[in-house]
Design a protein around this motif. Sequence first.
Motif, PDB file in Angstrom:
ATOM      1  N   SER A 261       3.392   7.999  -5.643  1.00 59.74           N
ATOM      2  CA  SER A 261       3.792   6.720  -5.104  1.00 59.74           C
ATOM      3  C   SER A 261       5.094   6.345  -5.703  1.00 59.74           C
ATOM      4  N   GLN A 262       5.795   5.580  -5.120  1.00 56.67           N
ATOM      5  CA  GLN A 262       6.949   4.988  -5.444  1.00 56.67           C
ATOM      6  C   GLN A 262       6.803   3.629  -6.139  1.00 56.67           C
ATOM      7  N   ILE A 263       7.692   3.177  -6.979  1.00 60.32           N
ATOM      8  CA  ILE A 263       7.708   2.026  -7.589  1.00 60.32           C
ATOM      9  C   ILE A 263       8.778   0.937  -6.996  1.00 60.32           C
ATOM     10  N   ILE A 264       8.394  -0.177  -6.128  1.00 64.96           N
ATOM     11  CA  ILE A 264       9.310  -0.862  -5.667  1.00 64.96           C
ATOM     12  C   ILE A 264       9.889  -1.962  -6.358  1.00 64.96           C
ATOM     13  N   TYR A 265      11.113  -2.340  -6.853  1.00 68.81           N
ATOM     14  CA  TYR A 265      11.346  -3.443  -7.487  1.00 68.81           C
ATOM     15  C   TYR A 265      13.165  -3.741  -7.317  1.00 68.81           C
ATOM     16  N   GLU A 292      -1.542  -8.178 -15.665  1.00 65.81           N
ATOM     17  CA  GLU A 292      -2.581  -8.935 -14.816  1.00 65.81           C
ATOM     18  C   GLU A 292      -3.254  -8.069 -13.876  1.00 65.81           C
ATOM     19  N   THR A 293      -3.950  -8.328 -13.355  1.00 66.45           N
ATOM     20  CA  THR A 293      -4.750  -7.426 -12.095  1.00 66.45           C
ATOM     21  C   THR A 293      -3.605  -7.369 -10.937  1.00 66.45           C
ATOM     22  N   GLY A 294      -3.517  -6.160 -10.385  1.00 64.53           N
ATOM     23  CA  GLY A 294      -2.621  -6.098  -9.277  1.00 64.53           C
ATOM     24  C   GLY A 294      -1.220  -5.929  -9.534  1.00 64.53           C
ATOM     25  N   VAL A 295      -0.692  -5.783 -10.867  1.00 64.33           N
ATOM     26  CA  VAL A 295       0.790  -5.942 -10.998  1.00 64.33           C
ATOM     27  C   VAL A 295       1.103  -4.422 -10.745  1.00 64.33           C
ATOM     28  N   GLY A 296       0.396  -3.425 -10.887  1.00 61.75           N
ATOM     29  CA  GLY A 296       0.901  -2.001 -10.600  1.00 61.75           C
ATOM     30  C   GLY A 296       0.791  -1.095 -11.621  1.00 61.75           C
ATOM     31  N   LYS A 297      -0.298  -1.325 -12.738  1.00 59.33           N
ATOM     32  CA  LYS A 297      -0.317  -0.528 -13.680  1.00 59.33           C
ATOM     33  C   LYS A 297      -0.830   0.995 -13.184  1.00 59.33           C
ATOM     34  N   GLU A 298      -1.577   1.041 -12.346  1.00 58.40           N
ATOM     35  CA  GLU A 298      -1.969   2.412 -11.848  1.00 58.40           C
ATOM     36  C   GLU A 298      -0.731   3.041 -11.188  1.00 58.40           C
ATOM     37  N   VAL A 299      -0.077   2.396 -10.592  1.00 61.76           N
ATOM     38  CA  VAL A 299       1.285   2.836  -9.889  1.00 61.76           C
ATOM     39  C   VAL A 299       2.039   3.458 -10.859  1.00 61.76           C
ATOM     40  N   LEU A 300       2.156   2.566 -11.725  1.00 62.01           N
ATOM     41  CA  LEU A 300       3.039   2.973 -12.899  1.00 62.01           C
ATOM     42  C   LEU A 300       2.760   3.978 -13.839  1.00 62.01           C
ATOM     43  N   ILE A 444      11.510  -7.544  -1.308  1.00 62.32           N
ATOM     44  CA  ILE A 444      11.698  -5.978  -1.184  1.00 62.32           C
ATOM     45  C   ILE A 444       9.973  -5.455  -0.935  1.00 62.32           C
ATOM     46  N   LEU A 445       9.361  -6.101  -2.020  1.00 66.57           N
ATOM     47  CA  LEU A 445       7.865  -5.341  -1.580  1.00 66.57           C
ATOM     48  C   LEU A 445       7.310  -6.021  -0.305  1.00 66.57           C
ATOM     49  N   ALA A 446       7.470  -7.340  -0.004  1.00 66.69           N
ATOM     50  CA  ALA A 446       7.191  -7.679   1.477  1.00 66.69           C
ATOM     51  C   ALA A 446       7.504  -6.651   2.591  1.00 66.69           C
ATOM     52  N   ASN A 479      -1.169 -10.872  -7.712  1.00 65.92           N
ATOM     53  CA  ASN A 479       0.057 -10.025  -7.859  1.00 65.92           C
ATOM     54  C   ASN A 479       0.277  -9.253  -6.507  1.00 65.92           C
ATOM     55  N   VAL A 480       0.930  -7.912  -6.797  1.00 66.92           N
ATOM     56  CA  VAL A 480       1.213  -6.976  -5.774  1.00 66.92           C
ATOM     57  C   VAL A 480       0.059  -6.793  -4.722  1.00 66.92           C
ATOM     58  N   ARG A 481      -0.866  -6.449  -5.298  1.00 64.46           N
ATOM     59  CA  ARG A 481      -2.206  -6.099  -4.403  1.00 64.46           C
ATOM     60  C   ARG A 481      -2.330  -7.184  -3.370  1.00 64.46           C
ATOM     61  N   GLU A 482      -2.314  -8.314  -3.990  1.00 59.90           N
ATOM     62  CA  GLU A 482      -2.643  -9.602  -3.022  1.00 59.90           C
ATOM     63  C   GLU A 482      -1.627  -9.567  -1.794  1.00 59.90           C
ATOM     64  N   LEU A 483      -0.307  -9.574  -2.527  1.00 59.35           N
ATOM     65  CA  LEU A 483       0.882  -9.547  -1.495  1.00 59.35           C
ATOM     66  C   LEU A 483       0.603  -8.372  -0.363  1.00 59.35           C
ATOM     67  N   GLU A 484       0.122  -7.301  -0.644  1.00 60.76           N
ATOM     68  CA  GLU A 484      -0.064  -5.985   0.243  1.00 60.76           C
ATOM     69  C   GLU A 484      -1.250  -6.453   1.220  1.00 60.76           C
ATOM     70  N   HIS A 485      -2.186  -7.258   0.643  1.00 60.38           N
ATOM     71  CA  HIS A 485      -3.558  -7.520   1.419  1.00 60.38           C
ATOM     72  C   HIS A 485      -2.966  -8.293   2.358  1.00 60.38           C
ATOM     73  N   TYR A 551     -16.282  -5.315  -8.393  1.00 54.99           N
ATOM     74  CA  TYR A 551     -16.163  -5.450  -9.865  1.00 54.99           C
ATOM     75  C   TYR A 551     -15.025  -6.509 -10.286  1.00 54.99           C
ATOM     76  N   LYS A 552     -13.842  -6.538  -9.814  1.00 56.57           N
ATOM     77  CA  LYS A 552     -12.825  -7.592 -10.071  1.00 56.57           C
ATOM     78  C   LYS A 552     -13.208  -8.890  -9.869  1.00 56.57           C
ATOM     79  N   ALA A 553     -13.801  -8.993  -8.480  1.00 58.29           N
ATOM     80  CA  ALA A 553     -13.995 -10.439  -7.946  1.00 58.29           C
ATOM     81  C   ALA A 553     -15.110 -10.935  -8.924  1.00 58.29           C
TER      82      ALA A 553
HETATM   83  N1  LIG Z   1       6.052  -1.934  -7.677  1.00 58.12           N
HETATM   84  C1  LIG Z   1       5.309  -1.644  -6.797  1.00 58.12           C
HETATM   85  N2  LIG Z   1       5.771  -0.960  -5.697  1.00 58.12           N
HETATM   86  C2  LIG Z   1       5.081  -0.573  -4.766  1.00 58.12           C
HETATM   87  N3  LIG Z   1       3.614  -0.873  -4.854  1.00 58.12           N
HETATM   88  C3  LIG Z   1       3.115  -1.590  -5.670  1.00 58.12           C
HETATM   89  C4  LIG Z   1       3.880  -2.027  -6.826  1.00 58.12           C
HETATM   90  N4  LIG Z   1       3.192  -2.394  -7.767  1.00 58.12           N
HETATM   91  C5  LIG Z   1       1.899  -2.365  -7.225  1.00 58.12           C
HETATM   92  N5  LIG Z   1       1.882  -1.963  -6.147  1.00 58.12           N
HETATM   93  C6  LIG Z   1       0.745  -1.841  -5.205  1.00 58.12           C
HETATM   94  O1  LIG Z   1      -0.290  -2.866  -5.280  1.00 58.12           O
HETATM   95  C7  LIG Z   1      -1.447  -2.104  -5.707  1.00 58.12           C
HETATM   96  C8  LIG Z   1      -2.376  -2.702  -6.903  1.00 58.12           C
HETATM   97  O2  LIG Z   1      -1.536  -1.720  -7.889  1.00 58.12           O
HETATM   98  P1  LIG Z   1      -2.359  -1.039  -8.963  1.00 58.12           P
HETATM   99  O3  LIG Z   1      -3.562  -0.594  -8.690  1.00 58.12           O
HETATM  100  O4  LIG Z   1      -1.341  -0.260  -9.783  1.00 58.12           O
HETATM  101  O5  LIG Z   1      -2.586  -2.543  -9.918  1.00 58.12           O
HETATM  102  P2  LIG Z   1      -3.221  -2.558 -11.256  1.00 58.12           P
HETATM  103  O6  LIG Z   1      -2.426  -3.220 -12.456  1.00 58.12           O
HETATM  104  O7  LIG Z   1      -3.774  -1.273 -11.824  1.00 58.12           O
HETATM  105  O8  LIG Z   1      -4.530  -3.402 -11.037  1.00 58.12           O
HETATM  106  P3  LIG Z   1      -6.008  -3.674 -11.719  1.00 58.12           P
HETATM  107  O9  LIG Z   1      -5.628  -4.326 -13.050  1.00 58.12           O
HETATM  108  O10 LIG Z   1      -6.515  -4.639 -10.672  1.00 58.12           O
HETATM  109  O11 LIG Z   1      -6.501  -2.334 -11.691  1.00 58.12           O
HETATM  110  C9  LIG Z   1      -1.491  -0.991  -5.157  1.00 58.12           C
HETATM  111  O12 LIG Z   1      -1.730  -0.739  -3.580  1.00 58.12           O
HETATM  112  C10 LIG Z   1      -0.151  -0.471  -5.447  1.00 58.12           C
HETATM  113  O13 LIG Z   1       0.261   0.459  -4.613  1.00 58.12           O
END
Ligand SMILES: Nc1ncnc2c1ncn2[C@@H]1O[C@H](COP(=O)(O)OP(=O)(O)OP(=O)(O)O)[C@@H](O)[C@H]1O
Length: 581
Positions: A261-265, A292-300, A444-446, A479-485, A551-553
């Motif tokens: 997965s790409q990191i978009i920024y 915070e939740t959804g900022v992209g920790k896992e993608v990173l 850009i994320l949108a 965060n980004v997860r919310e934007l995506e949803h 779990y998050k909810a």
């Molecule tokens: N920079 C980014 N570019 C593209 N997609 C992103 C980016 N950051 C987050 N996402 C997307 O947002 C969603 C949430 O990201 P991720 O699961 O990495 O968050 P997290 O920080 O691990 O959240 P949590 O703490 O809730 O586990 C994923 O679908 C991920 O693909």
Amino acid sequence: MKKTVRALLNKRILKASEGEASRYTGGDCLDCDYVIVTENGKVSKIYDVYKSGNLKKFRIIGDFVLVKEEDVIDLESYSGETFVAINGKGEIVGVVSIKEIISFMNEYIKNLRNELDMVKTDLEAFMACSDDLACITDGSGSKVRISSSCEKIYGVKPESLIGKNVKDLEKNGMYFPSATRMVIEEKKPVTITQKTKTGRKLLVMATPVFDENGNIKRVVSISKDITDEEKLKAELNHTKELLQKYERELVALRAANTARSQIIYRSKAMEKLMETVNKIAMVESTVLIYGETGVGKEVLAKYIHSVSDRSEGPFVKINCGAIPETLLEAELFGYEKGAFTGARSEGKPGLFEVADGGTMLLDEISELPMSLQVKLLRVLQEKEFIRVGGIKTIKVDVRIIAASNKDLKELVKEGKFRQDLYYRLNVVPITIPPLRERTEDIPILAHHFLNKYNEKYGRSKQLTNEVIEAFLRYSWPGNVRELEHVIERLVVISEDNLITKKELPSELLNGESTYNAEGVYVAEIMPLKKASALVEYQLIKRAMEIGGSTYKAAEMLGVDQSTIIRKLKKYEALLDDGDMM
Ligand SMILES: Nc1ncnc2c1ncn2[C@@H]1O[C@H](COP(=O)(O)OP(=O)(O)OP(=O)(O)O)[C@@H](O)[C@H]1O
Ligand SMILES: [Mg+2]
């Protein structure tokens, strides 16, 4: 051996008086073997009629014994006497002399020999018919008979072993141990496995054969070559191990696929962060990602793995907060067979084994129980651990990336997180800023997500500027997860190709999130019970959208995860029945 007179009787006799007998010549006696002379009704003499050249000659048999037809002769104590047999009426019916005994014995021996030949043929056929090795020794262990498969198994001709004693063969190392030797010592059947000089493994069953005095007269043994079976067993085990390895690789492969997965920024903040990330990805150091939740920790984390030297290896993720402590230990470190009730009987490798050679993301590391923190520390320090219920130390080479949305330093202060582990993890801490602090990333994320969902649902929706502006004003608690949803929902539900402001959810229009909002807006009067149910339902749904999991909810709403599940079920049932509206 005992026989009745009747069975041996020669009836070719001629009875005559002395006078008649003295006048007999060979021609008178063609059809008889004995002339019995009687005087006054009593046997006085016997002539044995025999052939010498072409002539019949007579010879007087001096002694004879009168016996009855049914009398029994013991052939073992026979000493050459002649018997004259009389029947029940006292009449002479025949003679048994040494001639009859010899011809009977000859016939008997001939039959015995035939039978013996047959038995020998059968025995040889029996011994040769199978690949198993058959061997017969005498009571002292000297080989009497050995089947031809001997050559294949011991590498020597069977003849060369005949007469050799098993004890000597054992001493010379032809095989060890000798089952026959054991039978002779223990006087009972034995079954053993035996190794041969030729490197084969045999299963030997040996049985004693006793004589009437209870002494061993023969030992019969059958040896089965189990070398190939052992090899097969080893191969089977090897295949099982391979299967486990492939199972692991499959998990890893699946994970690695998603790791691309790409990191978009576009923001300066993310640019700087990515500079650091690109540097540390190349080295082996442990990474701790905050955010915070959804900022992209896992993608990173996936990104770090995919650009590191470990990219060909597995990427494995586990959420430490989502699994109960006992299961988490088994999940992380695996378990040996029988480690606990319900455990798979053959045991199971843990995720650390699965991740060997790759990267492991420990999500929600703050939730890792104290007991497992110690075990993790050992993996970080010594790169080894022991499976649950096991004793063997397992070495692994795994790069650890930990993620947390709680401040671990605070937890250390509160005594909820081990300080030593904290320092081990905190080698390279990275904090991903929340989306509201890097609004340049929002457009850009949108667009990235718009393309993604247009493609997924076969649409060609466009975002208007006013929508983007609303996005920029919004605080994005998820965060980004919310934007995506939000974008996915807009792509799916908007009527026109152009997505406008009016299609945005109300909290986005207000520029505030319900998550952050302190108040609840009431539009109409309704029963209190219904109102609170609606609020509760909307809150849960919203938290689910932002958090992405029950779990998050639960965490956002400050309740148990089970409460979320129960309430969701309840409201969904009410909705189905139409009772909610
Ligand atoms: N920079 C980014 N570019 C593209 N997609 C992103 C980016 N950051 C987050 N996402 C997307 O947002 C969603 C949430 O990201 P991720 O699961 O990495 O968050 P997290 O920080 O691990 O959240 P949590 O703490 O809730 O586990 C994923 O679908 C991920 O693909
Ligand atoms: Mg995550």
